[in-house]
Design a protein around this motif. Structure first.
Motif, PDB file in Angstrom:
ATOM      1  N   ASP A  99       0.825  -1.208   0.000  1.00 36.31           N
ATOM      2  CA  ASP A  99       0.000   0.000   0.000  1.00 36.31           C
ATOM      3  C   ASP A  99       0.860   1.259   0.000  1.00 36.31           C
ATOM      4  O   ASP A  99       0.601   2.199  -0.755  1.00 36.31           O
ATOM      5  N   HIS A 100       1.893   1.272   0.837  1.00 33.09           N
ATOM      6  CA  HIS A 100       2.784   2.432   0.910  1.00 33.09           C
ATOM      7  C   HIS A 100       3.470   2.672  -0.435  1.00 33.09           C
ATOM      8  O   HIS A 100       3.480   3.793  -0.957  1.00 33.09           O
ATOM      9  N   ASP A 101       4.039   1.612  -0.998  1.00 37.54           N
ATOM     10  CA  ASP A 101       4.756   1.757  -2.258  1.00 37.54           C
ATOM     11  C   ASP A 101       3.816   2.113  -3.403  1.00 37.54           C
ATOM     12  O   ASP A 101       4.164   2.908  -4.283  1.00 37.54           O
ATOM     13  N   ALA A 102       2.608   1.557  -3.404  1.00 39.06           N
ATOM     14  CA  ALA A 102       1.634   1.904  -4.434  1.00 39.06           C
ATOM     15  C   ALA A 102       1.241   3.375  -4.331  1.00 39.06           C
ATOM     16  O   ALA A 102       1.172   4.074  -5.342  1.00 39.06           O
ATOM     17  N   ASP A 103       0.999   3.855  -3.108  1.00 40.97           N
ATOM     18  CA  ASP A 103       0.650   5.266  -2.928  1.00 40.97           C
ATOM     19  C   ASP A 103       1.791   6.166  -3.389  1.00 40.97           C
ATOM     20  O   ASP A 103       1.561   7.185  -4.042  1.00 40.97           O
ATOM     21  N   THR A 104       3.019   5.794  -3.061  1.00 38.25           N
ATOM     22  CA  THR A 104       4.190   6.565  -3.483  1.00 38.25           C
ATOM     23  C   THR A 104       4.316   6.547  -5.000  1.00 38.25           C
ATOM     24  O   THR A 104       4.537   7.580  -5.630  1.00 38.25           O
ATOM     25  N   LEU A 105       4.169   5.383  -5.590  1.00 35.88           N
ATOM     26  CA  LEU A 105       4.289   5.239  -7.033  1.00 35.88           C
ATOM     27  C   LEU A 105       3.184   5.994  -7.758  1.00 35.88           C
ATOM     28  O   LEU A 105       3.437   6.746  -8.698  1.00 35.88           O
ATOM     29  N   LEU A 106       1.955   5.818  -7.310  1.00 41.12           N
ATOM     30  CA  LEU A 106       0.823   6.442  -7.990  1.00 41.12           C
ATOM     31  C   LEU A 106       0.793   7.943  -7.773  1.00 41.12           C
ATOM     32  O   LEU A 106       0.298   8.682  -8.616  1.00 41.12           O
ATOM     33  N   GLY A 124       9.718   8.050 -15.079  1.00 36.91           N
ATOM     34  CA  GLY A 124       9.563   8.515 -13.705  1.00 36.91           C
ATOM     35  C   GLY A 124       9.026   7.408 -12.806  1.00 36.91           C
ATOM     36  O   GLY A 124       9.451   7.268 -11.656  1.00 36.91           O
ATOM     37  N   LEU A 125       8.106   6.590 -13.323  1.00 32.02           N
ATOM     38  CA  LEU A 125       7.589   5.461 -12.555  1.00 32.02           C
ATOM     39  C   LEU A 125       8.682   4.409 -12.344  1.00 32.02           C
ATOM     40  O   LEU A 125       8.818   3.850 -11.257  1.00 32.02           O
ATOM     41  N   LEU A 126       9.466   4.167 -13.378  1.00 31.09           N
ATOM     42  CA  LEU A 126      10.540   3.182 -13.280  1.00 31.09           C
ATOM     43  C   LEU A 126      11.596   3.628 -12.277  1.00 31.09           C
ATOM     44  O   LEU A 126      12.056   2.835 -11.448  1.00 31.09           O
ATOM     45  N   ALA A 127      11.945   4.902 -12.318  1.00 26.64           N
ATOM     46  CA  ALA A 127      12.939   5.435 -11.380  1.00 26.64           C
ATOM     47  C   ALA A 127      12.407   5.387  -9.954  1.00 26.64           C
ATOM     48  O   ALA A 127      13.149   5.106  -9.010  1.00 26.64           O
ATOM     49  N   ARG A 128      11.120   5.648  -9.772  1.00 26.64           N
ATOM     50  CA  ARG A 128      10.538   5.621  -8.434  1.00 26.64           C
ATOM     51  C   ARG A 128      10.584   4.206  -7.861  1.00 26.64           C
ATOM     52  O   ARG A 128      10.902   4.012  -6.698  1.00 26.64           O
ATOM     53  N   LEU A 129      10.258   3.197  -8.682  1.00 26.51           N
ATOM     54  CA  LEU A 129      10.344   1.805  -8.216  1.00 26.51           C
ATOM     55  C   LEU A 129      11.780   1.444  -7.858  1.00 26.51           C
ATOM     56  O   LEU A 129      12.020   0.778  -6.849  1.00 26.51           O
ATOM     57  N   ASP A 130      12.714   1.896  -8.652  1.00 26.55           N
ATOM     58  CA  ASP A 130      14.127   1.657  -8.351  1.00 26.55           C
ATOM     59  C   ASP A 130      14.504   2.297  -7.018  1.00 26.55           C
ATOM     60  O   ASP A 130      15.158   1.673  -6.181  1.00 26.55           O
ATOM     61  N   ALA A 131      14.052   3.513  -6.785  1.00 26.69           N
ATOM     62  CA  ALA A 131      14.348   4.216  -5.530  1.00 26.69           C
ATOM     63  C   ALA A 131      13.700   3.526  -4.327  1.00 26.69           C
ATOM     64  O   ALA A 131      14.215   3.609  -3.212  1.00 26.69           O
ATOM     65  N   LEU A 132      12.579   2.845  -4.547  1.00 31.06           N
ATOM     66  CA  LEU A 132      11.897   2.122  -3.475  1.00 31.06           C
ATOM     67  C   LEU A 132      12.534   0.757  -3.201  1.00 31.06           C
ATOM     68  O   LEU A 132      12.069   0.022  -2.331  1.00 31.06           O
ATOM     69  N   GLY A 133      13.572   0.401  -3.945  1.00 26.00           N
ATOM     70  CA  GLY A 133      14.281  -0.852  -3.690  1.00 26.00           C
ATOM     71  C   GLY A 133      13.831  -2.027  -4.532  1.00 26.00           C
ATOM     72  O   GLY A 133      14.140  -3.172  -4.215  1.00 26.00           O
TER      73      GLY A 133
END
Length: 149
Positions: free
Chosen positions: A42-49, A87-96
């Motif tokens: 949920d946290h990562d989805a909210d951050t990503l979205l 930007g979505l790909l970079a965000r997922l990378d930043a989230l680990g």
């Protein structure tokens, strides 16, 4: 055409599940609890979205890809990108998250697909860009299946 999309999603789910089992089944005790993995999803989805998708997330509990007696938490969102898809790909990378499959592996004439997995929680995100819809994107996030009870 639509059945091809469903088949592609099914292949992605199976590939992610087999890879997760290869990693997760050997060290199942290392997996976080269902509640922890769900909170992380949920946290990562909210951050990503929040990074630029104009569409609400729909949270699901107990999708039909688990066997009876198991449950998983999932998030699905569709909408248009407010910015570039990288930007979505970079965000997922930043989230680990690690990229486990990408468009070169899953080429579809109408869609670009990438699959990312968090190595600690085994949470998986599938990003599907739909050029025929302009800036359309579908994001699906899932935990692995957990035994109930």
């Amino acid at each position: 055409m639509r059945s091809g999309r469903h088949a592609l999603s099914a292949v992605l789910i199976c590939a992610a599940a087999m890879t997760a089992c290869t990693v997760g089944c050997t060290a199942a005790s290392d997996l976080p609890s269902f509640e922890e993995a769900s909170r992380q999803l949920d946290h990562d989805a909210d951050t990503l979205l929040g990074a630029g998708l104009s569409g609400p997330a729909v949270r699901l509990l107990d999708d039909e890809t688990c066997v009876p007696g198991q449950v998983r938490h999932a998030v699905r969102a569709e909408g248009d990108l407010a910015g570039p898809s990288d930007g979505l790909l970079a965000r997922l990378d930043a989230l680990g998250y690690d990229r486990v499959a990408d468009d070169a592996d899953l080429r579809d004439d109408a869609e670009d697909v990438a699959v990312f997995r968090n190595p600690r929680t085994q949470v998986t995100f599938e990003l599907t860009l739909r050029p025929e819809d302009g800036d359309g994107v579908r994001v699906i996030g899932r935990t692995v299946c957990y035994a109930t009870g």
